[in-house]
Design an enzyme around this catalytic site. Structure first.
Site, PDB file in Angstrom:
ATOM      1  N   VAL A  86       7.693   8.143  22.116  1.00  0.00           N
ATOM      2  CA  VAL A  86       6.879   9.512  22.575  1.00  0.00           C
ATOM      3  C   VAL A  86       5.555   9.883  22.075  1.00  0.00           C
ATOM      4  O   VAL A  86       4.921  10.252  22.838  1.00  0.00           O
ATOM      5  CB  VAL A  86       8.083  10.747  22.191  1.00  0.00           C
ATOM      6  CG1 VAL A  86       7.528  11.990  22.601  1.00  0.00           C
ATOM      7  CG2 VAL A  86       9.455  10.438  22.779  1.00  0.00           C
TER       8      VAL A  86
ATOM      9  N   LYS B 258      22.870  17.995  22.160  1.00  0.00           N
ATOM     10  CA  LYS B 258      22.116  18.659  23.200  1.00  0.00           C
ATOM     11  C   LYS B 258      22.895  20.187  23.418  1.00  0.00           C
ATOM     12  O   LYS B 258      22.467  21.066  23.663  1.00  0.00           O
ATOM     13  CB  LYS B 258      21.716  17.926  24.347  1.00  0.00           C
ATOM     14  CG  LYS B 258      20.830  16.958  24.023  1.00  0.00           C
ATOM     15  CD  LYS B 258      20.792  15.982  25.161  1.00  0.00           C
ATOM     16  CE  LYS B 258      19.632  14.712  24.763  1.00  0.00           C
ATOM     17  NZ  LYS B 258      19.758  13.381  25.659  1.00  0.00           N
TER      18      LYS B 258
ATOM     19  N   GLY C 220      12.477   8.823  28.168  1.00  0.00           N
ATOM     20  CA  GLY C 220      11.322   7.970  28.671  1.00  0.00           C
ATOM     21  C   GLY C 220      10.137   8.580  27.845  1.00  0.00           C
ATOM     22  O   GLY C 220      10.058   9.998  27.946  1.00  0.00           O
TER      23      GLY C 220
ATOM     24  N   GLY D  81      14.813  15.818  27.926  1.00  0.00           N
ATOM     25  CA  GLY D  81      13.326  15.269  28.013  1.00  0.00           C
ATOM     26  C   GLY D  81      12.511  16.006  28.837  1.00  0.00           C
ATOM     27  O   GLY D  81      11.922  16.916  28.371  1.00  0.00           O
TER      28      GLY D  81
ATOM     29  N   ARG E 187       5.284   4.659  10.322  1.00  0.00           N
ATOM     30  CA  ARG E 187       5.869   3.901   9.069  1.00  0.00           C
ATOM     31  C   ARG E 187       4.868   2.762   8.694  1.00  0.00           C
ATOM     32  O   ARG E 187       4.556   2.345   7.415  1.00  0.00           O
ATOM     33  CB  ARG E 187       7.244   3.543   9.714  1.00  0.00           C
ATOM     34  CG  ARG E 187       8.184   3.161   8.392  1.00  0.00           C
ATOM     35  CD  ARG E 187       9.525   2.959   8.915  1.00  0.00           C
ATOM     36  NE  ARG E 187       9.601   2.890  10.363  1.00  0.00           N
ATOM     37  CZ  ARG E 187      10.577   3.065  11.072  1.00  0.00           C
ATOM     38  NH1 ARG E 187      11.770   3.281  10.511  1.00  0.00           N
ATOM     39  NH2 ARG E 187      10.590   2.706  12.431  1.00  0.00           N
TER      40      ARG E 187
ATOM     41  N   GLU F 121      11.065  21.849  23.435  1.00  0.00           N
ATOM     42  CA  GLU F 121      11.446  21.750  24.780  1.00  0.00           C
ATOM     43  C   GLU F 121      12.175  20.308  25.014  1.00  0.00           C
ATOM     44  O   GLU F 121      13.132  20.177  25.984  1.00  0.00           O
ATOM     45  CB  GLU F 121      10.297  22.039  25.856  1.00  0.00           C
ATOM     46  CG  GLU F 121      10.618  21.982  27.361  1.00  0.00           C
ATOM     47  CD  GLU F 121      11.806  22.791  27.688  1.00  0.00           C
ATOM     48  OE1 GLU F 121      11.303  24.024  27.692  1.00  0.00           O
ATOM     49  OE2 GLU F 121      12.928  22.435  28.049  1.00  0.00           O
TER      50      GLU F 121
ATOM     51  N   ILE G 144      12.616  17.728  31.283  1.00  0.00           N
ATOM     52  CA  ILE G 144      13.219  18.729  32.442  1.00  0.00           C
ATOM     53  C   ILE G 144      12.988  20.138  31.491  1.00  0.00           C
ATOM     54  O   ILE G 144      13.386  20.193  30.460  1.00  0.00           O
ATOM     55  CB  ILE G 144      14.687  18.667  32.666  1.00  0.00           C
ATOM     56  CG1 ILE G 144      14.914  17.159  33.267  1.00  0.00           C
ATOM     57  CG2 ILE G 144      15.205  19.646  33.443  1.00  0.00           C
ATOM     58  CD1 ILE G 144      16.528  16.932  33.496  1.00  0.00           C
TER      59      ILE G 144
HETATM   60  N1  LIG Z   1      12.371   8.151  23.568  1.00  0.00           N
HETATM   61  C1  LIG Z   1      12.763   9.006  24.572  1.00  0.00           C
HETATM   62  O1  LIG Z   1      13.006   8.845  25.560  1.00  0.00           O
HETATM   63  C2  LIG Z   1      13.032  10.358  23.772  1.00  0.00           C
HETATM   64  C3  LIG Z   1      13.498  11.592  24.661  1.00  0.00           C
HETATM   65  C4  LIG Z   1      13.627  12.808  24.245  1.00  0.00           C
HETATM   66  C5  LIG Z   1      13.586  13.014  22.738  1.00  0.00           C
HETATM   67  N2  LIG Z   1      13.442  12.145  22.021  1.00  0.00           N
HETATM   68  C6  LIG Z   1      13.247  12.364  20.543  1.00  0.00           C
HETATM   69  O2  LIG Z   1      11.834  11.962  20.107  1.00  0.00           O
HETATM   70  C7  LIG Z   1      12.012  11.661  18.871  1.00  0.00           C
HETATM   71  C8  LIG Z   1      10.912   9.992  18.762  1.00  0.00           C
HETATM   72  O3  LIG Z   1      11.716   9.215  19.571  1.00  0.00           O
HETATM   73  P1  LIG Z   1      10.980   7.746  19.963  1.00  0.00           P
HETATM   74  O4  LIG Z   1      11.881   7.237  21.035  1.00  0.00           O
HETATM   75  O5  LIG Z   1       9.436   8.049  20.349  1.00  0.00           O
HETATM   76  O6  LIG Z   1      11.357   7.038  18.490  1.00  0.00           O
HETATM   77  P2  LIG Z   1      10.551   5.595  18.169  1.00  0.00           P
HETATM   78  O7  LIG Z   1       9.979   4.852  19.271  1.00  0.00           O
HETATM   79  O8  LIG Z   1      11.506   5.060  17.179  1.00  0.00           O
HETATM   80  O9  LIG Z   1       9.225   6.176  17.292  1.00  0.00           O
HETATM   81  C9  LIG Z   1       9.275   6.841  15.943  1.00  0.00           C
HETATM   82  C10 LIG Z   1       7.990   6.924  15.242  1.00  0.00           C
HETATM   83  O10 LIG Z   1       8.178   7.309  14.115  1.00  0.00           O
HETATM   84  C11 LIG Z   1       7.285   6.698  13.080  1.00  0.00           C
HETATM   85  N3  LIG Z   1       8.110   7.079  11.675  1.00  0.00           N
HETATM   86  C12 LIG Z   1       9.514   6.636  11.425  1.00  0.00           C
HETATM   87  N4  LIG Z   1       9.513   6.961   9.953  1.00  0.00           N
HETATM   88  C13 LIG Z   1       8.331   7.386   9.650  1.00  0.00           C
HETATM   89  C14 LIG Z   1       7.866   8.126   8.626  1.00  0.00           C
HETATM   90  N5  LIG Z   1       8.814   8.244   7.493  1.00  0.00           N
HETATM   91  N6  LIG Z   1       6.595   8.463   8.410  1.00  0.00           N
HETATM   92  C15 LIG Z   1       5.833   8.484   9.462  1.00  0.00           C
HETATM   93  N7  LIG Z   1       6.160   7.926  10.729  1.00  0.00           N
HETATM   94  C16 LIG Z   1       7.277   7.510  10.716  1.00  0.00           C
HETATM   95  C17 LIG Z   1       7.687   5.135  13.434  1.00  0.00           C
HETATM   96  O11 LIG Z   1       6.556   4.435  13.051  1.00  0.00           O
HETATM   97  P3  LIG Z   1       6.234   2.675  13.192  1.00  0.00           P
HETATM   98  O12 LIG Z   1       5.754   2.779  14.740  1.00  0.00           O
HETATM   99  O13 LIG Z   1       5.349   2.312  12.152  1.00  0.00           O
HETATM  100  O14 LIG Z   1       7.827   2.149  13.117  1.00  0.00           O
HETATM  101  C18 LIG Z   1       7.350   5.254  14.871  1.00  0.00           C
HETATM  102  O15 LIG Z   1       6.032   5.267  15.273  1.00  0.00           O
HETATM  103  C19 LIG Z   1      13.349  11.309  18.300  1.00  0.00           C
HETATM  104  O16 LIG Z   1      13.632  12.633  17.654  1.00  0.00           O
HETATM  105  C20 LIG Z   1      14.135  11.191  19.493  1.00  0.00           C
HETATM  106  O17 LIG Z   1      15.413  11.757  19.577  1.00  0.00           O
HETATM  107  C21 LIG Z   1      13.053  10.746  22.297  1.00  0.00           C
END
Ligand SMILES: NC(=O)c1ccc[n+]([C@@H]2O[C@H](COP(=O)([O-])OP(=O)(O)OC[C@H]3O[C@@H](n4cnc5c(N)ncnc54)[C@H](OP(=O)(O)O)[C@@H]3O)[C@@H](O)[C@H]2O)c1
Length: 426
Positions: free
Chosen positions: A14, A205, A302, A134, A45, A129, A136
């Site tokens: 995201v 959700k 996504g 996602g 991270r 939102e 929507i």
């Molecule tokens: N993916 C989706 O389709 C989607 C849809 C709706 C909601 N969401 C929500 O959006 C959020 C992010 O999802 P995502 O899919 O983008 O997750 P992700 O791909 O796992 O990305 C997480 C990011 O957070 C960073 N991170 C982890 N721990 C950290 C810390 N302590 N300090 C600083 N940065 C840190 C990671 O760093 P590194 O890159 O260095 O590992 C990574 O860049 C979640 O809450 C998820 O539920 C996601």
């Protein structure tokens, strides 16, 4: 033109999509709103890790707390996920007077009320939102457009992984295990799919939607959930013969001052709008007293769709900050939760029984003893056995569970198969 310095916590699916979207849409957003969104700092991270997005030198940091405390940052976006350190980071940002945008459903479904209170206390926005559905738009419609509406029920297909699996089972006759393996190969399902297939993700959700729709504090632990692992190809084909499709539904409803929230597979009539939601798509169906029925449909996950929702919130939060205004959820009441035993719904049940005279009467007698009225029944021969398929009229969950217990005790019943709740029946 007003420069808005944005601090993004997380640059994964995201976060990276958001950086790109701000780059693509920035000039037009500036022209329309007068807000020049600048990605000033991004916390991750691992700073050394290769990224799909280019960020100028000095923007990336591994210290997320340094970003939320930085006086040069105007608005914070949290897309790290999980409870800690996300919770502490958000509270720190809010207390420093910075609006926060988050996509974190897990966090909001567990400690949302504390975070809303922190935002209210600081007089800044906490917008989310992207946490449900996602891309929507559903949170803003519920909290703004429908704020005057008496919402009776919200029914969502809010987990793309399980909807993909059930769609493959329905349309191509594959088993649950085959469809799950395929979803994992395509990257729709995690290696450990528990959160999706057992209904925890949809449950978070449902808790958030119930909180916003009914103005009460509902948490993930209040949500009853059952997953889809027990659904068989036979259930899917009986459902289809009877005019239904099987979907994993997240349901939030309010009746007589009680709120019920549940996630379980259910039979949806083929002419219901939710029946047409296929593959990894999501939809949220809202039933209101004056407005009637509404459906919101689209991509529930996504990077790009989710970043679109985050960006909408970001522009709103930056605009509100400029005006010295913040969107309020109002006061949230303590929720009175309706136990699952007290819900009323129709049911589908399949039973394998000995094929001999009097069996049907014995089985029907058990339903009758618990006041569960049968709406439709089908019988199919299986050699020396028969399969009986029932659809009931509306019944109380406790009565249906008592019926199941007694059916298991009957000598003529060899196997009590799947019990599914049926929506849209009266
Ligand atoms: N993916 C989706 O389709 C989607 C849809 C709706 C909601 N969401 C929500 O959006 C959020 C992010 O999802 P995502 O899919 O983008 O997750 P992700 O791909 O796992 O990305 C997480 C990011 O957070 C960073 N991170 C982890 N721990 C950290 C810390 N302590 N300090 C600083 N940065 C840190 C990671 O760093 P590194 O890159 O260095 O590992 C990574 O860049 C979640 O809450 C998820 O539920 C996601």
């Amino acid at each position: 033109m007003e420069r808005v310095s944005v601090g993004i916590l997380g640059c994964g699916n995201v976060g990276a999509a958001l950086v790109q979207l701000i780059g693509r849409r920035g000039p037009e957003i500036a022209a329309r709103t007068g807000l020049d969104l600048t990605v000033a700092r991004v916390a991750v991270r691992s700073v050394a890790r290769e990224r799909s997005v280019h960020l100028p030198d000095g923007v990336l940091t591994h210290d997320a707390f340094d970003v939320v405390r930085d006086p040069g940052i105007d608005v914070v976006v949290e897309v790290i996920g999980g409870i800690e350190p996300a919770r502490e980071l958000i509270v720190t940002a809010l207390n420093a007077g910075k609006p926060v945008v988050t996509a974190n459903k897990e966090l909001l479904a567990n400690v949302g009320a504390d975070l809303f209170a922190a935002a209210e206390g600081a007089g800044v926005d906490l917008l989310f939102e992207a946490a449900v559905g996602g891309g929507i738009p559903i949170i803003r419609p519920l909290r703004e457009s429908l704020v005057g509406e008496k919402v009776d029920r919200v029914i969502g297909i809010v987990n793309g992984t399980t909807n993909y699996i059930l769609t493959r089972m329905t349309e191509d006759g594959v088993t649950y295990q085959e469809a799950l393996a395929e979803a994992q190969n395509l990257g729709y399902a995690e290696r450990d799919p528990t959160a999706d297939v057992e209904g925890y993700d949809a449950g978070a959700k449902a808790a958030i939607v119930a909180t916003i729709a009914f103005g009460a504090k509902v948490v993930a632990g209040d949500v009853y959930h059952e997953g889809i692992a027990g659904i068989t190809p036979a259930d899917i084909s009986y459902a289809s013969r009877l005019g239904y499709v099987v979907k994993l539904l997240a349901i939030a409803e309010q009746e007589e001052g009680q709120i019920g929230t549940r996630v379980h597979p259910a039979m949806v009539p083929t002419d219901h709008p939710l029946a047409s939601v296929r593959g990894s798509h999501n939809a949220i169906f809202v039933e209101g007293d004056a407005v009637g029925e509404l459906m919101f449909y689209g991509r529930g996950a996504g990077g790009d769709p989710t970043a679109s929702a985050v960006l909408g919130d970001l522009i709103d939060a930056a605009g509100n900050l400029r005006k010295g205004y913040s969107a309020s959820l109002g006061s949230l009441a303590k929720a009175t939760i309706r136990p699952i035993d007290e819900i009323q719904t129709a049911y589908y049940l399949n039973l394998e029984v000995i094929d001999q005279p009097g069996v049907l009467a014995a089985v029907a007698g058990v339903f009758g003893a618990h006041g569960v009225s049968i709406k439709a029944m089908e019988q199919e021969g299986l050699g020396d056995e028969a399969r009986l398929i029932f659809i009931t009229h509306l019944a109380r969950e406790a009565a249906m569970q008592a019926t199941l217990r007694d059916l298991r005790e009957l000598d003529v019943v060899d196997r009590v198969g799947t019990l599914l709740r049926v929506i849209g029946e009266i």
